[in-house]
Design a protein around this motif. Structure first.
Motif, PDB file in Angstrom:
ATOM      1  N   LYS A 102      23.347  41.059  28.221  1.00  0.00           N
ATOM      2  CA  LYS A 102      23.070  39.829  28.975  1.00  0.00           C
ATOM      3  C   LYS A 102      21.599  39.424  28.923  1.00  0.00           C
ATOM      4  O   LYS A 102      20.713  40.259  28.831  1.00  0.00           O
ATOM      5  CB  LYS A 102      23.470  40.007  30.447  1.00  0.00           C
ATOM      6  CG  LYS A 102      24.922  40.385  30.656  1.00  0.00           C
ATOM      7  CD  LYS A 102      25.870  39.380  30.027  1.00  0.00           C
ATOM      8  CE  LYS A 102      27.311  39.724  30.300  1.00  0.00           C
ATOM      9  NZ  LYS A 102      28.220  39.173  29.288  1.00  0.00           N
ATOM     10  N   LYS A 103      21.394  38.116  29.019  1.00  0.00           N
ATOM     11  CA  LYS A 103      20.035  37.583  29.157  1.00  0.00           C
ATOM     12  C   LYS A 103      19.813  37.211  30.618  1.00  0.00           C
ATOM     13  O   LYS A 103      20.487  36.325  31.151  1.00  0.00           O
ATOM     14  CB  LYS A 103      19.842  36.357  28.261  1.00  0.00           C
ATOM     15  CG  LYS A 103      18.419  35.799  28.346  1.00  0.00           C
ATOM     16  CD  LYS A 103      18.226  34.560  27.473  1.00  0.00           C
ATOM     17  CE  LYS A 103      18.053  34.928  26.026  1.00  0.00           C
ATOM     18  NZ  LYS A 103      17.607  33.766  25.194  1.00  0.00           N
ATOM     19  N   GLY A 104      18.883  37.891  31.245  1.00  0.00           N
ATOM     20  CA  GLY A 104      18.537  37.569  32.630  1.00  0.00           C
ATOM     21  C   GLY A 104      17.238  36.807  32.665  1.00  0.00           C
ATOM     22  O   GLY A 104      17.212  35.575  32.684  1.00  0.00           O
ATOM     23  N   CYS A 105      16.138  37.548  32.642  1.00  0.00           N
ATOM     24  CA  CYS A 105      14.820  36.916  32.755  1.00  0.00           C
ATOM     25  C   CYS A 105      14.250  36.504  31.401  1.00  0.00           C
ATOM     26  O   CYS A 105      13.436  35.597  31.315  1.00  0.00           O
ATOM     27  CB  CYS A 105      13.854  37.888  33.424  1.00  0.00           C
ATOM     28  SG  CYS A 105      13.600  39.393  32.447  1.00  0.00           S
ATOM     29  N   ASP A 106      14.636  37.203  30.332  1.00  0.00           N
ATOM     30  CA  ASP A 106      14.084  37.000  28.991  1.00  0.00           C
ATOM     31  C   ASP A 106      12.593  37.351  28.939  1.00  0.00           C
ATOM     32  O   ASP A 106      11.889  36.910  28.041  1.00  0.00           O
ATOM     33  CB  ASP A 106      14.299  35.554  28.517  1.00  0.00           C
ATOM     34  CG  ASP A 106      14.413  35.455  26.999  1.00  0.00           C
ATOM     35  OD1 ASP A 106      14.683  36.492  26.350  1.00  0.00           O
ATOM     36  OD2 ASP A 106      14.240  34.343  26.455  1.00  0.00           O
ATOM     37  N   GLY A 117      11.494  40.784  30.041  1.00  0.00           N
ATOM     38  CA  GLY A 117      11.308  42.224  30.238  1.00  0.00           C
ATOM     39  C   GLY A 117      11.242  42.671  31.679  1.00  0.00           C
ATOM     40  O   GLY A 117      10.746  43.762  31.959  1.00  0.00           O
ATOM     41  N   GLN A 118      11.775  41.881  32.587  1.00  0.00           N
ATOM     42  CA  GLN A 118      11.602  42.214  34.003  1.00  0.00           C
ATOM     43  C   GLN A 118      12.889  42.577  34.733  1.00  0.00           C
ATOM     44  O   GLN A 118      12.826  43.037  35.874  1.00  0.00           O
ATOM     45  CB  GLN A 118      10.933  41.042  34.716  1.00  0.00           C
ATOM     46  CG  GLN A 118       9.526  40.806  34.224  1.00  0.00           C
ATOM     47  CD  GLN A 118       8.895  39.539  34.792  1.00  0.00           C
ATOM     48  OE1 GLN A 118       9.587  38.736  35.420  1.00  0.00           O
ATOM     49  NE2 GLN A 118       7.620  39.367  34.556  1.00  0.00           N
ATOM     50  N   CYS A 119      14.052  42.369  34.124  1.00  0.00           N
ATOM     51  CA  CYS A 119      15.291  42.587  34.883  1.00  0.00           C
ATOM     52  C   CYS A 119      16.195  43.678  34.330  1.00  0.00           C
ATOM     53  O   CYS A 119      17.033  44.206  35.044  1.00  0.00           O
ATOM     54  CB  CYS A 119      16.079  41.285  34.984  1.00  0.00           C
ATOM     55  SG  CYS A 119      16.906  40.800  33.442  1.00  0.00           S
ATOM     56  N   GLY A 120      16.065  44.005  33.050  1.00  0.00           N
ATOM     57  CA  GLY A 120      16.876  45.070  32.455  1.00  0.00           C
ATOM     58  C   GLY A 120      18.276  44.664  32.038  1.00  0.00           C
ATOM     59  O   GLY A 120      19.030  45.495  31.517  1.00  0.00           O
ATOM     60  N   ALA A 121      18.642  43.406  32.236  1.00  0.00           N
ATOM     61  CA  ALA A 121      20.007  42.969  31.891  1.00  0.00           C
ATOM     62  C   ALA A 121      20.292  43.101  30.393  1.00  0.00           C
ATOM     63  O   ALA A 121      21.440  43.222  29.985  1.00  0.00           O
ATOM     64  CB  ALA A 121      20.222  41.519  32.335  1.00  0.00           C
ATOM     65  N   CYS A 122      19.253  43.089  29.600  1.00  0.00           N
ATOM     66  CA  CYS A 122      19.409  43.091  28.140  1.00  0.00           C
ATOM     67  C   CYS A 122      19.265  44.483  27.530  1.00  0.00           C
ATOM     68  O   CYS A 122      19.081  44.596  26.319  1.00  0.00           O
ATOM     69  CB  CYS A 122      18.372  42.160  27.532  1.00  0.00           C
ATOM     70  SG  CYS A 122      16.688  42.774  27.813  1.00  0.00           S
ATOM     71  N   THR A 169      14.437  47.101  26.292  1.00  0.00           N
ATOM     72  CA  THR A 169      14.848  45.753  26.683  1.00  0.00           C
ATOM     73  C   THR A 169      14.848  44.890  25.405  1.00  0.00           C
ATOM     74  O   THR A 169      13.804  44.675  24.795  1.00  0.00           O
ATOM     75  CB  THR A 169      13.875  45.168  27.733  1.00  0.00           C
ATOM     76  OG1 THR A 169      12.533  45.449  27.331  1.00  0.00           O
ATOM     77  CG2 THR A 169      14.122  45.783  29.089  1.00  0.00           C
ATOM     78  N   CYS A 209      15.128  41.854  24.887  1.00  0.00           N
ATOM     79  CA  CYS A 209      14.430  40.558  24.892  1.00  0.00           C
ATOM     80  C   CYS A 209      12.965  40.710  24.497  1.00  0.00           C
ATOM     81  O   CYS A 209      12.290  39.724  24.225  1.00  0.00           O
ATOM     82  CB  CYS A 209      14.533  39.882  26.262  1.00  0.00           C
ATOM     83  SG  CYS A 209      13.630  40.726  27.586  1.00  0.00           S
TER      84      CYS A 209
HETATM   85 FE1  FES Z   1      15.471  40.541  31.622  1.00  0.00          FE
HETATM   86 FE2  FES Z   1      15.408  41.315  29.054  1.00  0.00          FE
HETATM   87  S1  FES Z   1      16.516  39.681  29.913  1.00  0.00           S
HETATM   88  S2  FES Z   1      14.533  42.302  30.765  1.00  0.00           S
END
Ligand code: FES
Ligand code: FES
Length: 203
Positions: A82-86, A88-93, A103, A105
């Protein structure tokens, strides 16, 4: 007027399995020859890349500035990541590269050629729903309800698998610290922690 039906646990789990890549079985890879981004042929500076993902080799044509995350999602349609913040701050990727979590992104696809990339689609064993076996961490997330909306879940699971393998899940405190890069906006942290600690304790 039609009444609203509550979304029960089992139907929510079924929905999440099929939308978050928790199982990854609904994301059957296409033939290698199919992987060409629709607009890449007209993008100036596009180059040929080869990525090894979940044990398969994927050729694609993309700009050198394409992130690994965008290569996975937009070019190869491996949308479990998943793409969350794009940023490097959320870890979704989170994915694994040569067994280590990163990460996706924050890295370029071109830099990951020749490496072994694992995404959430590559965690379960078996190619069809009749014979597939979930990874123990996936099983534990289901057992402990380690998700609500499920958006962060693939990243949480990929990070958790690595966290356990690193030996960084031997206590609740340590686990929280080493999973702190994975944000859950639904606040399912207690259940995520329970799932990870159960798998770590069993090893
Ligand atoms: Fe949030 Fe990569 S999309 S850390
Ligand atoms: Fe919704 Fe984590 S389950 S963001």
């Amino acid at each position: 007027m039609a009444s609203k039906q509550p979304l029960g646990n089992s139907s929510r789990r079924t929905f999440l399995k099929h939308t978050t890549g928790l199982v990854g079985l609904t994301l059957a890879p296409m033939n290698q020859a199919d992987y060409i981004a629709p607009s890449s042929s007209v993008v100036q500076g596009a180059t040929d890349l080869t990525l090894r993902i979940n044990g398969r080799v994927y050729p694609l044509r993309a700009e050198p500035r394409t992130t690994l995350l965008d290569a996975l999602r937009e070019y190869l349609h491996l949308t479990g990541t998943k793409k969350g913040c794009d940023h490097g701050q959320c870890g979704a990727c989170t994915v694994h590269v040569n067994g280590e979590r990163i990460t996706s992104c924050l890295t370029l696809a071109i830099m990951q050629q020749g490496k072994d990339i694992t995404t959430i689609e590559g965690l379960s064993k078996g190619d069809d729903s009749a014979t597939a076996r979930l990874h123990p961490v996936q099983e534990a997330f289901l057992k402990h309800d380690g998700f609500q909306c499920g958006y962060c879940t693939p990243g949480q699971i990929m990070s958790a698998v690595a966290c356990i393998r690193e030996g960084h899940a031997t206590s609740d405190h340590q686990c929280r610290e080493w999973m702190s890069g994975n944000i859950c906006r639904c606040g399912a942290y207690a259940n995520i922690l329970a799932a990870i600690r159960e798998v770590a304790s069993a090893q």
